[in-house]
Design a protein around this motif. Structure first.
Motif, mmCIF file in Angstrom:
data_model
loop_
_atom_site.group_PDB
_atom_site.id
_atom_site.type_symbol
_atom_site.label_atom_id
_atom_site.label_comp_id
_atom_site.label_asym_id
_atom_site.label_seq_id
_atom_site.Cartn_x
_atom_site.Cartn_y
_atom_site.Cartn_z
ATOM 1 N N TYR A 161 0.809 -1.221 0.000
ATOM 2 C CA TYR A 161 0.000 0.000 0.000
ATOM 3 C C TYR A 161 0.844 1.274 0.000
ATOM 4 O O TYR A 161 0.435 2.273 -0.624
ATOM 5 C CB TYR A 161 -0.971 0.015 1.179
ATOM 6 N N THR A 164 1.177 2.265 -3.466
ATOM 7 C CA THR A 164 -0.099 2.768 -3.973
ATOM 8 C C THR A 164 -0.327 4.203 -3.531
ATOM 9 O O THR A 164 -0.752 5.062 -4.322
ATOM 10 C CB THR A 164 -1.261 1.886 -3.462
ATOM 11 N N GLU A 180 -6.277 3.441 -5.885
ATOM 12 C CA GLU A 180 -6.448 2.420 -4.848
ATOM 13 C C GLU A 180 -7.356 1.291 -5.337
ATOM 14 O O GLU A 180 -7.061 0.109 -5.123
ATOM 15 C CB GLU A 180 -7.051 3.054 -3.596
ATOM 16 N N HIS A 184 -6.158 -2.497 -5.285
ATOM 17 C CA HIS A 184 -6.603 -3.272 -4.121
ATOM 18 C C HIS A 184 -8.097 -3.594 -4.111
ATOM 19 O O HIS A 184 -8.586 -4.184 -3.143
ATOM 20 C CB HIS A 184 -6.251 -2.520 -2.836
#
Length: 287
Positions: A161, A164, A180, A184
């Motif tokens: 993350y 990201t 995002e 994800h």
């Protein structure tokens, strides 16, 4: 024109069916909020009892007093006790601040400066709300702090993350949340709205969290309580970035003008407000 299913309802519907979201750790609601809620549901709730519940937690009460004594609230004489705070500000404001501070304490710090930045944005949001008179400062503070809490939860859930987040901050064209979603299959606005709903926050707060990166949010017929929160936080984030010298994203370019238009603020009026608030915070830090 309103969407047929609002943002919080979409998030709740998705959470019931999406195993990915089920695996994202949602912190439990703090016991103190449950205790306060139970007192408020009594036929004759006691302000003193609520104040004493907060005062029992020394760290929490200290954080509440630090917040209400900040420039955002403009209190001439510093408050020294939670009882003074609840008498002057009211139960609703006290509970809102307790909720916001409990959130910060409940979620681990995912990265350097995360909560520092969030607290500054929340404090600036409260000051802007006080200046404009379109939202209770404590409500603006709560939203400023809760708005990005989903980032902390996604940071815990996905090892990649941080990459990201880096890319989403530098995305000039698409919405932050689109990056995002692509990586994800969810985003911090959805996750943050789920946490807010789980903590029994008002529905307009849940919706505002879910919508705060929506490029079309000001073009739809959303309630003023939602748009005031979102627009004030956009201005606060801009002032914080100017103050800190860390302009690490393009959210102002995407939503800044729409927020100013919604609040009926000219560029000149916003520049003057920004300078005034930065001066106040510099004076506080120098004191």
């Amino acid at each position: 024109m309103m969407p047929s299913l609002n943002a919080s309802e979409k998030a709740q519907e998705r959470s019931a069916t999406d195993p990915l979201l089920a695996n994202i750790p949602i912190p439990p609601r703090p016991q103190i909020l449950t205790a306060i809620e139970q007192e408020l549901q009594r036929k004759h709730p006691s302000m003193r009892t609520i104040a004493d519940l907060v005062a029992q937690d020394l760290a929490l009460s200290a954080a509440v007093l630090k917040t209400v004594n900040s420039p955002a609230y403009g209190i001439a004489r510093p408050l020294e006790s939670i009882r003074q705070a609840v008498t002057l500000l009211g139960v609703e404001t006290l509970v809102t601040l307790v909720t916001a501070i409990a959130l910060r304490n409940q979620i681990p710090k995912p990265m350097p400066r995360f909560w520092d930045n969030s607290v500054r944005i929340a404090s600036l949001s409260a000051a802007i709300a006080s200046h404009l008179g379109c939202l209770n400062p404590s409500e603006a503070y709560l939203f400023g702090l809760f708005r990005d809490c989903g980032i902390a939860l996604l940071w815990q859930r996905f090892p990649d993350y941080p990459e990201t987040l880096h890319d989403a901050n530098r995305e000039f064209t698409r919405a932050f949340t689109a990056v995002e979603d692509e990586r994800h299959a969810t985003n911090h606005a959805v996750v943050g709205s789920l946490l807010a709903a789980h903590w029994h926050l008002p529905k307009n707060v849940v919706d505002a969290i879910a919508l705060h990166h929506d490029r079309n949010v000001f073009q739809l017929d959303h309630a003023p309580e939602i748009l005031n929160r979102i627009s004030i936080a956009i201005l606060a984030e801009r002032i914080e970035s100017l103050w800190s010298g860390r302009d690490e994203h393009y959210e102002w370019e995407k939503l800044g003008q729409a927020a100013l238009d919604y609040l009926l603020l000219s560029d000149e009026a916003f520049a003057a407000l920004s300078d005034e608030l930065q001066d106040k915070w510099r004076a506080r830090d120098a004191a």
